[in-house]
Scaffold this motif. Structure first.
Motif, PDB file in Angstrom:
ATOM      1  N   TRP A   1       0.838  -1.205   0.000  1.00 46.31           N
ATOM      2  CA  TRP A   1       0.000   0.000   0.000  1.00 46.31           C
ATOM      3  C   TRP A   1       0.873   1.256   0.000  1.00 46.31           C
ATOM      4  CZ3 TRP A   1      -5.299   1.043   0.196  1.00 46.31           C
ATOM      5  CH2 TRP A   1      -5.716   2.233   0.790  1.00 46.31           C
ATOM      6  N   ALA A   2       1.930   1.240   0.816  1.00 48.09           N
ATOM      7  CA  ALA A   2       2.795   2.413   0.962  1.00 48.09           C
ATOM      8  C   ALA A   2       3.708   2.599  -0.248  1.00 48.09           C
ATOM      9  CB  ALA A   2       3.635   2.271   2.234  1.00 48.09           C
ATOM     10  N   LEU A   3       4.047   1.493  -0.919  1.00 51.47           N
ATOM     11  CA  LEU A   3       4.899   1.593  -2.120  1.00 51.47           C
ATOM     12  C   LEU A   3       4.139   2.213  -3.288  1.00 51.47           C
ATOM     13  CD1 LEU A   3       7.000  -1.661  -2.647  1.00 51.47           C
ATOM     14  CD2 LEU A   3       7.835   0.631  -2.104  1.00 51.47           C
ATOM     15  N   HIS A   4       2.823   2.023  -3.308  1.00 53.48           N
ATOM     16  CA  HIS A   4       1.978   2.555  -4.387  1.00 53.48           C
ATOM     17  C   HIS A   4       0.857   3.369  -3.769  1.00 53.48           C
ATOM     18  CE1 HIS A   4       4.186  -0.326  -6.798  1.00 53.48           C
ATOM     19  NE2 HIS A   4       3.863  -1.258  -5.930  1.00 53.48           N
ATOM     20  N   PRO A   5       1.196   4.506  -3.156  1.00 55.35           N
ATOM     21  CA  PRO A   5       0.209   5.197  -2.317  1.00 55.35           C
ATOM     22  C   PRO A   5      -0.854   5.953  -3.120  1.00 55.35           C
ATOM     23  CG  PRO A   5       2.236   6.451  -2.396  1.00 55.35           C
ATOM     24  CD  PRO A   5       2.487   5.188  -3.161  1.00 55.35           C
ATOM     25  N   ASN A   6      -2.026   6.128  -2.503  1.00 57.45           N
ATOM     26  CA  ASN A   6      -3.052   7.008  -3.062  1.00 57.45           C
ATOM     27  C   ASN A   6      -2.602   8.455  -2.864  1.00 57.45           C
ATOM     28  OD1 ASN A   6      -4.392   8.180  -0.463  1.00 57.45           O
ATOM     29  ND2 ASN A   6      -4.199   5.989  -0.065  1.00 57.45           N
ATOM     30  N   ALA A   7      -3.146   9.344  -3.678  1.00 58.69           N
ATOM     31  CA  ALA A   7      -2.679  10.738  -3.684  1.00 58.69           C
ATOM     32  C   ALA A   7      -2.935  11.439  -2.344  1.00 58.69           C
ATOM     33  CB  ALA A   7      -3.370  11.508  -4.811  1.00 58.69           C
ATOM     34  N   ARG A   8      -4.007  11.042  -1.659  1.00 58.77           N
ATOM     35  CA  ARG A   8      -4.363  11.707  -0.408  1.00 58.77           C
ATOM     36  C   ARG A   8      -3.367  11.403   0.711  1.00 58.77           C
ATOM     37  NH1 ARG A   8      -7.816  10.289   3.694  1.00 58.77           N
ATOM     38  NH2 ARG A   8      -8.980  11.986   4.674  1.00 58.77           N
ATOM     39  N   GLU A   9      -2.767  10.225   0.649  1.00 57.68           N
ATOM     40  CA  GLU A   9      -1.883   9.761   1.717  1.00 57.68           C
ATOM     41  C   GLU A   9      -0.403   9.816   1.305  1.00 57.68           C
ATOM     42  OE1 GLU A   9      -3.058   5.782   2.644  1.00 57.68           O
ATOM     43  OE2 GLU A   9      -2.136   5.771   4.616  1.00 57.68           O
ATOM     44  N   ALA A  10      -0.156  10.106   0.034  1.00 58.00           N
ATOM     45  CA  ALA A  10       1.201   9.950  -0.515  1.00 58.00           C
ATOM     46  C   ALA A  10       2.255  10.776   0.220  1.00 58.00           C
ATOM     47  CB  ALA A  10       1.197  10.297  -2.002  1.00 58.00           C
ATOM     48  N   ALA A  11       1.880  11.973   0.683  1.00 57.58           N
ATOM     49  CA  ALA A  11       2.873  12.833   1.341  1.00 57.58           C
ATOM     50  C   ALA A  11       3.395  12.214   2.632  1.00 57.58           C
ATOM     51  CB  ALA A  11       2.265  14.208   1.621  1.00 57.58           C
ATOM     52  N   SER A  12       2.664  11.264   3.191  1.00 56.96           N
ATOM     53  CA  SER A  12       3.095  10.642   4.449  1.00 56.96           C
ATOM     54  C   SER A  12       4.044   9.470   4.236  1.00 56.96           C
ATOM     55  CB  SER A  12       1.880  10.130   5.233  1.00 56.96           C
ATOM     56  OG  SER A  12       1.134  11.212   5.721  1.00 56.96           O
ATOM     57  N   PHE A  13       4.101   8.957   3.004  1.00 56.61           N
ATOM     58  CA  PHE A  13       4.982   7.813   2.720  1.00 56.61           C
ATOM     59  C   PHE A  13       6.214   8.304   1.974  1.00 56.61           C
ATOM     60  CE2 PHE A  13       0.800   5.430   2.663  1.00 56.61           C
ATOM     61  CZ  PHE A  13       1.016   4.768   3.853  1.00 56.61           C
ATOM     62  N   MET A  14       7.379   8.105   2.567  1.00 55.09           N
ATOM     63  CA  MET A  14       8.614   8.581   1.936  1.00 55.09           C
ATOM     64  C   MET A  14       9.461   7.372   1.569  1.00 55.09           C
ATOM     65  SD  MET A  14       9.268  11.866   4.388  1.00 55.09           S
ATOM     66  CE  MET A  14       8.031  13.186   4.449  1.00 55.09           C
ATOM     67  N   LYS A  15       9.769   7.285   0.298  1.00 58.86           N
ATOM     68  CA  LYS A  15      10.497   6.100  -0.197  1.00 58.86           C
ATOM     69  C   LYS A  15      11.833   5.903   0.515  1.00 58.86           C
ATOM     70  CE  LYS A  15       8.532   5.037  -4.702  1.00 58.86           C
ATOM     71  NZ  LYS A  15       7.220   4.992  -4.121  1.00 58.86           N
ATOM     72  N   GLU A  16      12.447   7.030   0.937  1.00 54.11           N
ATOM     73  CA  GLU A  16      13.754   6.910   1.604  1.00 54.11           C
ATOM     74  C   GLU A  16      13.651   6.217   2.970  1.00 54.11           C
ATOM     75  OE1 GLU A  16      12.246   9.681   0.610  1.00 54.11           O
ATOM     76  OE2 GLU A  16      12.672  11.417   1.903  1.00 54.11           O
ATOM     77  N   ASN A  17      12.434   6.098   3.503  1.00 56.34           N
ATOM     78  CA  ASN A  17      12.255   5.344   4.754  1.00 56.34           C
ATOM     79  C   ASN A  17      12.033   3.857   4.500  1.00 56.34           C
ATOM     80  OD1 ASN A  17      12.465   7.605   6.379  1.00 56.34           O
ATOM     81  ND2 ASN A  17      10.269   8.061   6.258  1.00 56.34           N
ATOM     82  N   MET A  18      11.757   3.506   3.247  1.00 54.47           N
ATOM     83  CA  MET A  18      11.381   2.128   2.930  1.00 54.47           C
ATOM     84  C   MET A  18      12.445   1.387   2.123  1.00 54.47           C
ATOM     85  SD  MET A  18       7.462   3.008   1.863  1.00 54.47           S
ATOM     86  CE  MET A  18       7.103   1.313   1.476  1.00 54.47           C
ATOM     87  N   GLU A  19      12.852   1.999   1.016  1.00 54.21           N
ATOM     88  CA  GLU A  19      13.728   1.289   0.071  1.00 54.21           C
ATOM     89  C   GLU A  19      15.020   0.751   0.698  1.00 54.21           C
ATOM     90  OE1 GLU A  19      12.113   3.343  -4.034  1.00 54.21           O
ATOM     91  OE2 GLU A  19      13.919   4.157  -3.097  1.00 54.21           O
ATOM     92  N   PRO A  20      15.685   1.522   1.598  1.00 54.06           N
ATOM     93  CA  PRO A  20      16.939   0.999   2.161  1.00 54.06           C
ATOM     94  C   PRO A  20      16.755  -0.312   2.923  1.00 54.06           C
ATOM     95  CG  PRO A  20      16.584   3.283   2.850  1.00 54.06           C
ATOM     96  CD  PRO A  20      15.384   2.875   2.088  1.00 54.06           C
ATOM     97  N   LEU A  21      15.593  -0.515   3.524  1.00 54.99           N
ATOM     98  CA  LEU A  21      15.369  -1.728   4.323  1.00 54.99           C
ATOM     99  C   LEU A  21      15.327  -2.947   3.418  1.00 54.99           C
ATOM    100  CD1 LEU A  21      12.454  -0.351   6.536  1.00 54.99           C
ATOM    101  CD2 LEU A  21      14.912   0.073   6.736  1.00 54.99           C
ATOM    102  N   GLU A  22      14.649  -2.789   2.288  1.00 52.03           N
ATOM    103  CA  GLU A  22      14.526  -3.902   1.342  1.00 52.03           C
ATOM    104  C   GLU A  22      15.885  -4.170   0.681  1.00 52.03           C
ATOM    105  OE1 GLU A  22      11.744  -3.422  -1.950  1.00 52.03           O
ATOM    106  OE2 GLU A  22      11.144  -5.495  -1.587  1.00 52.03           O
ATOM    107  N   ARG A  23      16.551  -3.069   0.292  1.00 50.03           N
ATOM    108  CA  ARG A  23      17.863  -3.198  -0.360  1.00 50.03           C
ATOM    109  C   ARG A  23      18.857  -3.939   0.522  1.00 50.03           C
ATOM    110  NH1 ARG A  23      17.850   2.068  -2.500  1.00 50.03           N
ATOM    111  NH2 ARG A  23      18.906   2.788  -0.621  1.00 50.03           N
TER     112      ARG A  23
END
Ligand SMILES: [Zn+2]
Length: 284
Positions: A144-166
């Motif tokens: 959900w957070a990787l493909h966010p809706n426009a209303r919530e998108a500002a709260s999801f920052m890829k830099e908080n997510m991608e490093p964990l997976e990498r």
């Protein structure tokens, strides 16, 4: 020192920030909510960024980790981010820990005020802060957070997510269940898709890290639901059911955002379920 089962519990204050009061209380008029939390001259209310650390059974488990240091100046100003009184690494140090000690990070969800402390800017881009930790997130929430809706998108920052997976440090959970002995998750969908709140129990006591299911003690009131919630009517139902279970079970709540109340115990009153006893974690 608070203890539940084999875990010692530590409050980790990671700073303060401000959110629009109207956003936090949804349809509730300011004339009502300002009696509980006074807004500043830009209508923002000051909120805690309070996390919980569990030590025991050979693990150091950190639940959420605040905003961190990656916000640019404009966003830090909009959200009134304040590290004058507390900050993640200072609080870990005061509790006797460092980032490398943490074996597990449990994310209730990936809004930036819950997971920003878990990734830092490195020379080649953002990297996990807790280098020895597995980061636990619900799979449905991750997608959900990787493909966010426009209303919530500002709260999801890829830099908080991608490093964990990498870094191969991500564990995606499928639905509610036991994460560690005595530590269970409850999954709710009103605030965002698949938020997990964390329940720590032994034979005598249960403490629930309620995250944004109940951002502050004032949110125990039925209709006091943040405008940020993506499905407010689902929150209404989830909150009612959760509060019934909590009162029946004699559970205690640990509030992440309440500026004053750290631990509160819900009881039934003539005006609905409310927090009756407020105390620091050490007096659990
Ligand atoms: Zn949230």
């Amino acid at each position: 020192m608070a203890r539940i089962g084999s875990y010692e519990l530590h409050t980790i204050e990671t700073g303060r920030f401000g959110l629009d009061g109207g956003g936090m209380f949804g349809v509730v008029p300011r004339a009502l909510w300002e009696r509980h939390i006074r807004p500043d001259d830009r209508n923002r209310i000051t909120l805690a960024l309070r996390c919980l650390l569990l030590e025991g059974d050979g693990r150091v488990i950190l639940i959420d980790n605040g905003i961190g240091a990656k916000l640019n100046d404009k966003l830090a100003s909009i959200y009134s981010v304040d590290y004058a009184h507390s900050e993640l690494h200072r609080s870990l140090d005061q509790a006797g820990f460092c980032a490398a000690d943490v074996t597990d990070v449990v994310y209730t969800h990936l809004h930036f005020d819950h997971c920003g402390g878990g990734a830092a800017t490195g020379p080649n881009g953002p990297v996990p802060v807790f280098e020895n930790a597995l980061y636990h997130v619900q799979r449905a929430h991750w997608e959900w957070a990787l493909h966010p809706n426009a209303r919530e998108a500002a709260s999801f920052m890829k830099e908080n997510m991608e490093p964990l997976e990498r870094a191969g440090q991500l564990h995606l959970a499928d639905g509610p269940g036991t994460l560690f002995p005595g530590v269970e998750t409850i999954v709710v969908h009103g605030h965002t898709e698949a938020q997990q709140v964390v329940k720590i129990s032994d034979e005598e006591r249960t403490l629930v890290f309620v995250s944004d299911l109940l951002p502050t003690a004032a949110h125990l009131r039925r209709a006091w639901i943040a405008a940020y919630d993506v499905r407010p009517l689902v929150t209404l139902k989830e909150k009612a059911r959760f509060l019934e279970d909590a009162v029946k079970g004699g559970w205690h709540f640990f509030f992440e955002h309440d500026p004053v109340t750290i631990v509160g115990t819900p009881v039934r009153t003539s005006r609905g379920i409310a927090v009756a006893e407020e105390r620091p974690l050490e007096e659990l």
